[in-house]
Design a protein around this motif. Structure first.
Motif, PDB file in Angstrom:
ATOM      1  N   SER A 112       0.819  -1.211   0.000  1.00 16.00           N
ATOM      2  CA  SER A 112       0.000   0.000   0.000  1.00 16.00           C
ATOM      3  C   SER A 112       0.852   1.260   0.000  1.00 16.00           C
ATOM      4  O   SER A 112       0.321   2.361   0.058  1.00 16.00           O
ATOM      5  N   ASN A 113       2.178   1.108  -0.027  1.00 17.93           N
ATOM      6  CA  ASN A 113       3.110   2.241  -0.156  1.00 17.93           C
ATOM      7  C   ASN A 113       3.817   2.128  -1.503  1.00 17.93           C
ATOM      8  O   ASN A 113       4.110   1.023  -1.973  1.00 17.93           O
ATOM      9  N   TYR A 114       4.109   3.280  -2.082  1.00 16.77           N
ATOM     10  CA  TYR A 114       4.586   3.295  -3.459  1.00 16.77           C
ATOM     11  C   TYR A 114       5.960   2.650  -3.624  1.00 16.77           C
ATOM     12  O   TYR A 114       6.194   1.914  -4.584  1.00 16.77           O
ATOM     13  N   VAL A 115       6.935   2.884  -2.664  1.00 19.79           N
ATOM     14  CA  VAL A 115       8.318   2.417  -2.852  1.00 19.79           C
ATOM     15  C   VAL A 115       8.371   0.899  -2.970  1.00 19.79           C
ATOM     16  O   VAL A 115       8.914   0.359  -3.947  1.00 19.79           O
ATOM     17  N   PRO A 116       7.820   0.153  -1.995  1.00 21.65           N
ATOM     18  CA  PRO A 116       7.852  -1.318  -2.165  1.00 21.65           C
ATOM     19  C   PRO A 116       7.000  -1.777  -3.356  1.00 21.65           C
ATOM     20  O   PRO A 116       7.347  -2.738  -4.028  1.00 21.65           O
ATOM     21  N   TRP A 117       5.907  -1.062  -3.579  1.00 23.03           N
ATOM     22  CA  TRP A 117       5.056  -1.421  -4.716  1.00 23.03           C
ATOM     23  C   TRP A 117       5.830  -1.277  -6.027  1.00 23.03           C
ATOM     24  O   TRP A 117       5.767  -2.144  -6.901  1.00 23.03           O
ATOM     25  N   ASN A 118       6.562  -0.185  -6.147  1.00 25.39           N
ATOM     26  CA  ASN A 118       7.325   0.088  -7.359  1.00 25.39           C
ATOM     27  C   ASN A 118       8.442  -0.933  -7.546  1.00 25.39           C
ATOM     28  O   ASN A 118       8.682  -1.426  -8.648  1.00 25.39           O
ATOM     29  N   GLU A 119       9.145  -1.289  -6.418  1.00 21.05           N
ATOM     30  CA  GLU A 119      10.238  -2.257  -6.510  1.00 21.05           C
ATOM     31  C   GLU A 119       9.691  -3.630  -6.912  1.00 21.05           C
ATOM     32  O   GLU A 119      10.243  -4.306  -7.783  1.00 21.05           O
ATOM     33  N   PHE A 120       8.601  -4.012  -6.280  1.00 21.05           N
ATOM     34  CA  PHE A 120       8.032  -5.334  -6.561  1.00 21.05           C
ATOM     35  C   PHE A 120       7.498  -5.402  -8.000  1.00 21.05           C
ATOM     36  O   PHE A 120       7.758  -6.360  -8.727  1.00 21.05           O
ATOM     37  N   SER A 121       6.789  -4.368  -8.454  1.00 23.84           N
ATOM     38  CA  SER A 121       6.233  -4.380  -9.809  1.00 23.84           C
ATOM     39  C   SER A 121       7.343  -4.352 -10.853  1.00 23.84           C
ATOM     40  O   SER A 121       7.207  -4.976 -11.914  1.00 23.84           O
ATOM     41  N   GLY A 122       8.459  -3.637 -10.548  1.00 22.67           N
ATOM     42  CA  GLY A 122       9.569  -3.602 -11.486  1.00 22.67           C
ATOM     43  C   GLY A 122      10.226  -4.949 -11.639  1.00 22.67           C
ATOM     44  O   GLY A 122      10.565  -5.381 -12.747  1.00 22.67           O
TER      45      GLY A 122
ATOM     46  N   LEU B 297       0.677   0.244 -16.339  1.00 19.01           N
ATOM     47  CA  LEU B 297       0.202   0.474 -14.975  1.00 19.01           C
ATOM     48  C   LEU B 297       1.249   1.228 -14.159  1.00 19.01           C
ATOM     49  O   LEU B 297       0.920   2.162 -13.416  1.00 19.01           O
ATOM     50  N   ARG B 298       2.509   0.849 -14.282  1.00 18.08           N
ATOM     51  CA  ARG B 298       3.587   1.538 -13.556  1.00 18.08           C
ATOM     52  C   ARG B 298       3.684   2.993 -13.992  1.00 18.08           C
ATOM     53  O   ARG B 298       3.922   3.893 -13.173  1.00 18.08           O
ATOM     54  N   GLY B 299       3.463   3.234 -15.295  1.00 15.51           N
ATOM     55  CA  GLY B 299       3.501   4.613 -15.761  1.00 15.51           C
ATOM     56  C   GLY B 299       2.397   5.447 -15.153  1.00 15.51           C
ATOM     57  O   GLY B 299       2.620   6.616 -14.778  1.00 15.51           O
ATOM     58  N   PHE B 300       1.212   4.893 -15.027  1.00 17.08           N
ATOM     59  CA  PHE B 300       0.092   5.630 -14.453  1.00 17.08           C
ATOM     60  C   PHE B 300       0.273   5.849 -12.951  1.00 17.08           C
ATOM     61  O   PHE B 300      -0.013   6.928 -12.424  1.00 17.08           O
ATOM     62  N   MET B 301       0.781   4.833 -12.221  1.00 11.73           N
ATOM     63  CA  MET B 301       0.896   4.931 -10.771  1.00 11.73           C
ATOM     64  C   MET B 301       2.067   5.803 -10.324  1.00 11.73           C
ATOM     65  O   MET B 301       2.133   6.191  -9.149  1.00 11.73           O
ATOM     66  N   ALA B 302       2.969   6.124 -11.247  1.00 20.96           N
ATOM     67  CA  ALA B 302       4.106   6.989 -10.896  1.00 20.96           C
ATOM     68  C   ALA B 302       3.660   8.442 -10.888  1.00 20.96           C
ATOM     69  O   ALA B 302       4.087   9.269 -11.687  1.00 20.96           O
ATOM     70  N   VAL B 303       2.756   8.790  -9.955  1.00 22.91           N
ATOM     71  CA  VAL B 303       2.186  10.139  -9.883  1.00 22.91           C
ATOM     72  C   VAL B 303       3.195  11.083  -9.229  1.00 22.91           C
ATOM     73  O   VAL B 303       3.679  10.821  -8.132  1.00 22.91           O
ATOM     74  N   GLU B 304       3.496  12.163  -9.900  1.00 23.95           N
ATOM     75  CA  GLU B 304       4.421  13.143  -9.324  1.00 23.95           C
ATOM     76  C   GLU B 304       3.760  13.856  -8.147  1.00 23.95           C
ATOM     77  O   GLU B 304       2.536  14.007  -8.081  1.00 23.95           O
ATOM     78  N   ASN B 305       4.600  14.288  -7.206  1.00 21.64           N
ATOM     79  CA  ASN B 305       4.131  14.992  -6.004  1.00 21.64           C
ATOM     80  C   ASN B 305       3.109  14.169  -5.226  1.00 21.64           C
ATOM     81  O   ASN B 305       2.195  14.702  -4.619  1.00 21.64           O
ATOM     82  N   ARG B 306       3.234  12.834  -5.333  1.00 24.00           N
ATOM     83  CA  ARG B 306       2.276  11.984  -4.658  1.00 24.00           C
ATOM     84  C   ARG B 306       2.405  12.120  -3.145  1.00 24.00           C
ATOM     85  O   ARG B 306       3.497  12.279  -2.610  1.00 24.00           O
TER      86      ARG B 306
ATOM     87  N   PHE C  61      -3.198   7.983 -17.937  1.00 24.13           N
ATOM     88  CA  PHE C  61      -4.305   7.111 -17.556  1.00 24.13           C
ATOM     89  C   PHE C  61      -4.982   6.518 -18.796  1.00 24.13           C
ATOM     90  O   PHE C  61      -5.335   5.329 -18.833  1.00 24.13           O
ATOM     91  N   VAL C  62      -5.147   7.340 -19.839  1.00 20.73           N
ATOM     92  CA  VAL C  62      -5.745   6.844 -21.083  1.00 20.73           C
ATOM     93  C   VAL C  62      -4.845   5.791 -21.716  1.00 20.73           C
ATOM     94  O   VAL C  62      -5.318   4.756 -22.215  1.00 20.73           O
ATOM     95  N   ARG C  63      -3.515   6.024 -21.677  1.00 21.24           N
ATOM     96  CA  ARG C  63      -2.593   5.018 -22.224  1.00 21.24           C
ATOM     97  C   ARG C  63      -2.627   3.735 -21.403  1.00 21.24           C
ATOM     98  O   ARG C  63      -2.386   2.648 -21.921  1.00 21.24           O
ATOM     99  N   PHE C  64      -2.874   3.908 -20.096  1.00 24.26           N
ATOM    100  CA  PHE C  64      -3.028   2.729 -19.244  1.00 24.26           C
ATOM    101  C   PHE C  64      -4.262   1.919 -19.673  1.00 24.26           C
ATOM    102  O   PHE C  64      -4.243   0.690 -19.694  1.00 24.26           O
ATOM    103  N   LEU C  65      -5.332   2.605 -20.068  1.00 22.35           N
ATOM    104  CA  LEU C  65      -6.551   1.920 -20.499  1.00 22.35           C
ATOM    105  C   LEU C  65      -6.434   1.402 -21.928  1.00 22.35           C
ATOM    106  O   LEU C  65      -6.857   0.287 -22.238  1.00 22.35           O
ATOM    107  N   ILE C  66      -5.877   2.237 -22.809  1.00 20.56           N
ATOM    108  CA  ILE C  66      -5.787   1.903 -24.235  1.00 20.56           C
ATOM    109  C   ILE C  66      -4.355   2.128 -24.694  1.00 20.56           C
ATOM    110  O   ILE C  66      -3.847   3.245 -24.562  1.00 20.56           O
ATOM    111  N   PRO C  67      -3.672   1.127 -25.194  1.00 15.59           N
ATOM    112  CA  PRO C  67      -2.264   1.292 -25.583  1.00 15.59           C
ATOM    113  C   PRO C  67      -2.102   2.253 -26.751  1.00 15.59           C
ATOM    114  O   PRO C  67      -3.043   2.535 -27.486  1.00 15.59           O
ATOM    115  N   GLN C  68      -0.886   2.734 -26.893  1.00 20.21           N
ATOM    116  CA  GLN C  68      -0.580   3.704 -27.947  1.00 20.21           C
ATOM    117  C   GLN C  68      -0.426   2.980 -29.279  1.00 20.21           C
ATOM    118  O   GLN C  68       0.620   2.415 -29.580  1.00 20.21           O
TER     119      GLN C  68
END
Length: 1458
Positions: A158-168, A201-210, A287-294
């Motif tokens: 539920s925290n971004y740092v471990p989430w990001n490491e695990f998803s990577g 998904l990782r691109g969408f969840m990497a919200v700046e100033n989170r 978010f749109v790219r997360f839903l529909i690929p480029q």
């Protein structure tokens, strides 16, 4: 877990660091990959496999490293597993220390056992890791929104740092697995898609100033974290078991399920995503790219989705809070639906591939997007500040892009855009935009714009409400029955409102629109409040209270709409005809069955409702079949039958409108619903009547075949109807004797006395034919055209060619004058009503003082006296009582005597006819089909005596009316159809019967073709003396027919009374007399202010061509349009007839053979899907391939004014085509190899005039016409000069062929041999130039009855007949041959009846032995030498001396006598 936590915090002893260190050690062996040695390559491959397993273990250790579990036993087990793994990693690192580079060979030898050792050791860990994964993934799933109460605080992700490491790390695993060559081929694509989706998904969840403490963000991390853990678990299972074929079926469904979960597919998840977007608006694209690929093909979809999302997170200023709330619900629900299948966007390379797996779901999404876009667009347009054209155009373009994407998505596999898209969304918004742009151009008022936009907006909202109600019913199964019924009622009410708004509104409709707007607002607020909640007992109670209120609000609005609809339906019903009855039911049921069997794309979605209607119509037809005609006098049954026929017409109109689509109106949906109810009530009523009238049995049993009355013998063309003792002789003497000055002879008398009959009898008398060099006939009538009269007279003298038709009136006048000059002529001007036509033509008739005569018939004695004051007209009198009875007996009994018991009543019937021959003949037609009993004749007599008219002419009309009433139902429409043809014009029988078939008056049976049945119908009408046979065919059939003036008057009166036909005739019907009536085109700047609209089912128009085009006729109910030009001018000037395809959408018959449509078919004709008969004319040289879209077409007639017309290759797919006639000739667009592959025209009955070549190519084409009976063609020499290319083709494959006419062009290879089908009955040969010995094959045809040899078909001075030829020949014509000596006897033509010799100028004499042929009736000689004429005279004299007075000899004087 305290020990595990300490372990995690010690970086130098972290298990993940240990595995990373080992991976570094293995990385030092990378340079082995560059070696060319196979052992070294294999070693490198084994290292890569080991590295994949290590990275999978690293992902596991990352998650375990942050795991919190209060269960002590589990913690101990995990501790032990982690420690064992760490120890293994450290030991493996030591084993993999790289040897010196110069010892590379020793290194490879050293490497193999090390790799093998550790592969085996790590395999021992697999069961333990799999069990651990199974446990932790099940616990992590409790943190997902898939659970009703997600435990976010319990999730280690539920925290971004471990989430990001695990998803990577997981993403690395997936990339490894997707690259593995040995991976299972069915699992690998799912792994690849998973990698793409986790990357997005990782691109969408990497919200700046989170903000790490933001509750919504932590919820989202926990939700997707749970799915990532399950993905890691499945990935590990794929690695250890994925190569196993048996595991494939177990793993793939799990992978697909995870792919679906990796998107926001629940409204709760989507709502959190939108909350994040509100705080970080710049991340919307991510978010749109997360839903529909480029992807390039998905850019339109991405753009549309982004626009809608931005409206939620940044709504327009003019939106109220409630508007924003409702919009958010719509878009969040839409995005959630997208999340349920958007993984397919990653899996499929093209939109077409995507459509195969996601058609229903994706189409539903696209539909919602277009609907939302349309609603928003219309709302924006209704705001007062919108004035920019660019804004409107850009939005319209966006709709165009959206619908283009739909078209790409639908592909070419047969799917079509359903009506909600093309009717209610895209086109609606575009039309609204166009209306607004028109307002900006100031071409419409602001009120008009507001009204149209508001109407469109309400339609969209209503459509949305219907969908929501439908979803509400399907998604809330625990609703009470009462609530479900209320929702169904509300749903139907909304449907009525929406369909009402589809059409143009009158003033009363505009008042209703205001009420609709209020109702829609109220319904939307209630439905949304219900749709957003879960069904509880309290909510169900509220629904029970709210829904009746909504229904109550809708009911008065719907009542007003229903009133408008009922008025429209009533007006439509008033247009339906009355007389077609059971025959129409048969035609309708046949049409419905053809629609069910059709392969046309436009029918697909309609087949189920058509099936239901077909079944119900079959039941109603069985009712009519069981009732029979004898019950029609029973009042209840008569009303029932009338109601059934009325419903059948309505069914036909609605089904046909749906098939062509363009004819659909807003109230058709209501009409269909009411019709179904009408049919149900009819079935109940029929059962009740059946109980009352025990003699009628109504069931679903097989229908009986309609009984057709056997037709009476057709009277010969010149058969005498009126037998007044000296009438013929008097008229013949007046014509052939007396002064040599030109003279006018008149016959006058009331209608029905037989003026035309007497004139025709005299005209065809042998002595008259011999006396005059030239004879010509014209029918004048009350309304006439000088040009038509000139052409009709010229047509009796010469063949009318295109060059004649191109002449002006003055040139035609001169041409006729020159034809008559210095020749003794007889001109008949029949049915003159005034002296004007005489004065128009008087100068055309030269007076060469050679005994020429003009015979005039008129019902007005004064007109005859004005034409020739010094000549007393010959007045026809009424028949006496005795003459009337004699004529009636002659018509009924021929040479037999009347039965004694019928004499008295027969005299009464004859007397009631008051001496009018036409009335007597009409009554004879009734009696001939009535039982020859006293009771039957008394009924006829009583019917006649009940009519009180004393005036003979009125009396005659009453008798004709009675004749019509005595017709069986199936013949009544056939008779009334004759009103579509011009007065005093001969009607081609083939055209008439083809039209009858196209109209549905004739239904085929198993034993007879429809064409044969139609000719039987005509013979029946002729036998009843309602139709006159004008010209006969060489085989004895009727070639042309006509109708007496009085009968035509009756016909038109009945057509009007029964809504059967609207006949428009006259020069000034459309425009006043002062208007330019030249027939040379239409001013391109002319735009009619009011188009002429017709209501009846059939429309026959005779007018100037330009008047017809300028009037722009139309009619939503018109099924038949027959046009004839009031002038026989050559159709030189082309006209634009495209308006017809828009104004007459339901046409079944279209006859425009008199109008030049230009050099190409107009687009739109292929939309007339119901066409069965099509006749066109133009400067065309080809028929387009789109003609095959007319899949109902049975008769196609095309007159190409340029000459050759190229037939499309698609002509072979027109399975229903029965008659194909192209003039002057047609060319098949096929190569030899294509001919073999072409499908057959298995129903083609007649064909003319294909241009064919000698040889195999023609034989291959002919094999496609299995049922062809009549063929007229041109044969020319083949361009390919090889082998037998110019041999006559073998035609015996045409086993059904009965009539063949061939014109030959070019040289023919010798030896020559005909090969005709044995069934051939009629043969015409022209220009073959063959020696007479080649006729042997023709003479051997066993069924040949008619033979015409024309224009040097055979060459040679002598024709010696052979024995045993022409056994059945009864008609022989020799025309333009160089024959001089003809040697034949009576044995050579044992059945000859009619011999015609024309223009055989070298023939010395006719064989005298032909006079002994016992069957010979007529010998005609035209333009032959005098010796031949004399030989025929001798034959006649010899036969008369032998007592054979039946032989008739007709000699037209040769030019040598002129």
């Amino acid at each position: 877990m305290e020990f595990l936590t300490k372990l995690v915090k010690k970086a130098d002893r972290s298990p993940t660091n240990a595995v990373n260190f080992l991976l570094m050690e293995l990385g030092d062996w990378w340079n082995l990959s560059e070696s060319q040695d196979e052992d070294e390559k294999d070693a490198h491959k084994q290292i890569q496999i080991l590295k994949v397993e290590l990275r999978l273990l690293r992902t596991f250790l990352i998650y375990v490293g942050i795991w919190n579990d209060l269960h002590k036993d589990v913690g101990l087990l995990l501790q032990s597993l982690v420690q064992d793994l760490e120890a293994a990693f450290m030991e493996a690192s030591t084993d993999f220390r790289s040897p010196p580079a110069y010892e590379i060979q020793r290194s490879v030898e050293y490497l193999y056992p090390v790799i093998s050792k550790w592969q085996q050791k790590f395999k021992l860990f697999r069961p333990l890791i799999k069990a651990a994964y199974d446990y932790v993934s099940s616990k992590q799933e409790l943190c997902s929104f898939q659970c009703q109460s997600p435990l976010v605080s319990y999730s280690p992700l539920s925290n971004y740092v471990p989430w990001n490491e695990f998803s990577g790390s997981l993403l690395d695993n997936l990339v490894d697995l997707s690259r593995e060559d040995t991976f299972h081929v069915h699992i690998k694509p799912h792994i690849q898609v998973m990698a793409k989706m986790i990357g997005n998904l990782r691109g969408f969840m990497a919200v700046e100033n989170r903000n790490a403490n933001q509750q919504e963000y932590r919820h989202l991390l926990a939700h997707f974290g749970a799915i990532l853990v399950q993905t890691a678990y499945i990935s590990y299972v794929c690695w250890i078991d994925g190569l196993d074929e048996n595991m494939k079926n177990e793993i793939i469904p799990k992978l697909v399920d995870l792919l679906k979960k990796l998107k926001p597919n629940a409204s709760q998840v989507t709502r959190i995503c939108f909350k994040l977007l509100e705080d970080h608006k710049y991340n919307c694209e991510e978010f749109v790219r997360f839903l529909i690929p480029q992807k390039n093909q998905l850019l339109t979809l991405q753009k549309g989705l982004k626009y809608l999302i931005m409206l939620v997170i940044q709504p327009p200023s003019f939106y109220t809070d409630n508007d924003v709330k409702l919009l958010s619900m719509d878009i969040i629900e839409m995005v959630s639906e997208l999340g349920s299948f958007s993984y397919l966007f990653h899996a499929k390379e093209t939109v077409a591939d995507l459509a195969k797996d996601a058609y229903p779901l994706l189409f539903r999404l696209l539909e919602k997007m277009e609907r939302l876009n349309a609603e928003l667009f219309l709302t924006e347009l209704l705001q007062p500040g919108i004035v920019e054209k660019s804004f409107v155009k850009n939005r319209i373009n966006s709709f165009h892009d959206g619908l283009s994407f739909l078209q790409i998505f639908l592909g070419d596999d047969g799917r079509e855009i359903p009506q909600p898209i093309w009717k209610n969304i895209g086109s609606l918004a575009r039309n609204a935009g166009n209306v607004y742009l028109a307002f900006l151009r100031k071409s419409v008022t602001k009120d008009k714009v507001t009204f149209e936009l508001l109407k469109s907006l309400e339609r969209i909202k209503l459509f949305k409400m219907e969908i929501l109600l439908h979803e509400l019913l399907n998604s809330r199964p625990n609703m009470t029955v009462d609530v479900q019924n209320q929702i169904q009622t509300l749903y139907k009410g909304l449907t009525v409102l929406r369909t009402f708004l589809m059409g143009p509104l009158e003033e009363d409709g505009k008042l209703i629109l205001a009420h609709v707007e209020l109702v829609v607002k109220h319904v939307i607020s209630v439905i949304y409040s219900v749709a957003a909640k879960k069904v509880t007992e309290d909510m169900a109670t509220n629904l029970v209270l709210l829904l009746p209120e909504l229904v109550e609000k809708i009911e008065p609005v719907n009542a007003g709409i229903k009133e408008i609809y009922l008025r429209a339906r009533s007006s439509f019903k008033s247009c339906f005809p009355k007389p077609e009855g059971v025959g129409f039911m048969d035609f309708l049921i046949g049409n419905l069955m053809e629609l069910l069997n059709s392969k046309a794309k436009s029918i697909g979605s309609l087949k189920y409702p058509i099936h239901i209607v077909h079944r119900e119509m079959g039941f109603l037809r069985s009712i009519l079949c069981n009732i029979g005609e004898k019950w029609t006098q029973h009042l209840d049954i008569k009303c029932l039958v009338s109601h059934i026929i009325q419903v059948a017409y309505e069914v036909e109109y609605l089904v046909d409108s749906l098939v062509v689509r363009g004819g659909v109106l807003w109230y058709h949906a209501l009409w269909v619903t009411d019709l179904i109810e009408d049919i149900r009530l009819l079935k109940i009523k029929a059962s009740e009547i059946s109980m009352k009238t025990c003699g009628i049995n109504i069931s679903n049993g097989p229908e009986a075949l309609r009984k057709v009355t056997s037709p009476a013998k057709i009277p010969k063309i010149d058969e005498e109807v009126i037998d007044l003792a000296d009438q013929n002789k008097i008229m013949i003497d007046r014509l052939t004797r007396g002064s040599r000055q030109q003279d006018v002879v008149s016959i006058v008398g009331m209608p029905g006395l037989g003026k035309t009959t007497l004139a025709r009898k005299v005209y065809n008398d042998p002595s008259v034919i011999f006396h005059f060099h030239i004879r010509a006939w014209c029918s004048v009538s009350q309304v006439y055209c000088k040009r038509d009269l000139l052409l009709e007279m010229l047509g009796g003298i010469m063949d009318i060619t295109d060059s004649i038709l191109e002449m002006s009136d003055d040139d035609l006048d001169l041409e006729l004058y020159q034809c008559l000059k210095r020749k003794r002529y007889l001109i008949v001007m029949d049915d003159i009503w005034s002296t004007e036509p005489w004065h128009d033509l008087e100068r055309t008739f030269p007076n060469d003082e050679n005994g020429s005569r003009i015979l005039v018939t008129s019902r007005l004695p004064d007109v005859a006296l004005e034409i020739k004051a010094d000549r007393i007209p010959h007045r026809l009198r009424l028949l006496s009582h005795d003459e009337s009875w004699e004529l009636l007996q002659k018509k009924l009994f021929k040479t037999r005597d009347c039965q004694v018991e019928l004499v008295t009543v027969g005299n009464q019937i004859a007397k009631s006819c008051q001496g009018l021959p036409l009335a007597i003949v009409a009554v004879s037609g009734i009696l001939e089909r009535t039982e020859m009993t006293l009771d039957s004749w008394k009924k006829v007599s009583e019917s006649l005596c009940s009519r009180i008219a004393s005036d003979p002419q009125t009396r005659c009309m009453e008798i004709l009316e009675l004749s019509y009433k005595h017709l069986p139902d199936y013949l009544k429409p056939c008779f009334l159809y004759l009103g579509a043809f011009l007065e005093n014009k001969e009607i081609p029988v083939r055209k008439l019967t083809w039209l009858w078939v196209a109209e549905g008056f004739v239904r085929s049976t198993a034993s007879k073709r429809v064409e044969d049945l139609a000719e039987e119908y005509l013979k029946d009408l002729i036998g009843r003396s309602l139709v006159i046979a004008s010209k006969s065919r060489s085989n004895g059939g009727v070639k042309t027919c006509c109708v007496h003036d009085l009968l035509r008057t009756l016909c038109l009166l009945r057509c009007h009374e029964e809504n059967f036909l609207h006949s428009v005739t006259g020069h000034n019907f459309f425009f006043d007399a002062s208007y330019d009536d030249s027939d040379y085109g239409v001013d391109p700047d002319y735009h009619p202010t009011n188009c002429t609209t017709y209501a009846k089912r059939r429309l026959s128009i005779c007018s100037k061509r330009n008047h017809f085009i300028m009037s722009r006729p139309g009619g939503p109910h018109v099924r038949s349009l027959l046009y004839s030009a009031s002038s026989d001018l050559y159709p030189r000037c082309p006209y634009n007839i495209s308006f017809i395809f828009e104004n007459f959408k339901l046409l079944r018959v279209l006859d425009l053979e008199c109008i030049n449509m230009g050099n190409s078919f107009f687009s739109g004709i292929e939309l007339l899907a119901h066409l069965r008969y099509l006749a066109l004319c133009g400067d065309i040289d080809y028929i387009p391939a789109s003609i095959a879209n007319l899949w109902n077409l049975e008769t196609l007639i095309v007159k190409g004014l340029k000459g050759k017309v190229l037939l499309p290759h698609t002509i072979w797919s027109m399975e229903k085509l029965r008659h194909l006639h192209v003039y002057s000739n047609a060319v098949f667009n096929m190569q030899d190899n294509e001919t073999e592959k072409a499908t057959q025209l298995g129903n083609l009955d007649s064909l003319s005039t294909p241009s064919l070549s000698f040889g195999k190519h023609t034989e291959n084409i002919m094999r496609r016409f299995l049922k062809l009976r009549r063929l007229r063609c041109l044969f020319s020499e083949s361009r390919v000069d090889v082998g037998n290319s110019n041999q006559f083709p073998v035609l015996n494959c045409l086993t059904e062929l009965e009539s063949l006419k061939i014109l030959c062009s070019g040289r023919i290879a010798h030896p020559f041999k005909f090969d005709f089908p044995l069934k051939l009955k009629k043969l015409t040969l022209s220009k073959f130039r063959l020696p007479w010995d080649c006729i042997l094959e023709v003479g051997r045809l066993p069924n040949l009855e008619v033979l015409k040899l024309l224009s040097r078909a055979f060459e040679g001075k002598v024709w010696d007949m052979k024995e045993g030829q022409f056994p059945k020949l009864n008609f022989l014509k020799l025309d333009t041959l160089n024959l001089a000596q003809w040697n034949a006897t009576s044995d050579d033509f044992p059945n000859l009846q009619h011999l015609v010799l024309r223009n055989c100028r070298q023939l010395e004499e006719v064989p005298s032995g032909l006079g002994d042929v016992p069957t010979l009736e007529i010998i005609e000689v035209q333009l032959c030498r005098q010796s031949a004429e004399e030989s025929v005279r001798r034959i006649e004299e010899e036969q008369h001396m032998m007592g054979n007075d039946d032989l008739k000899v007709l000699i037209n004087r040769s030019e040598w006598d002129f």
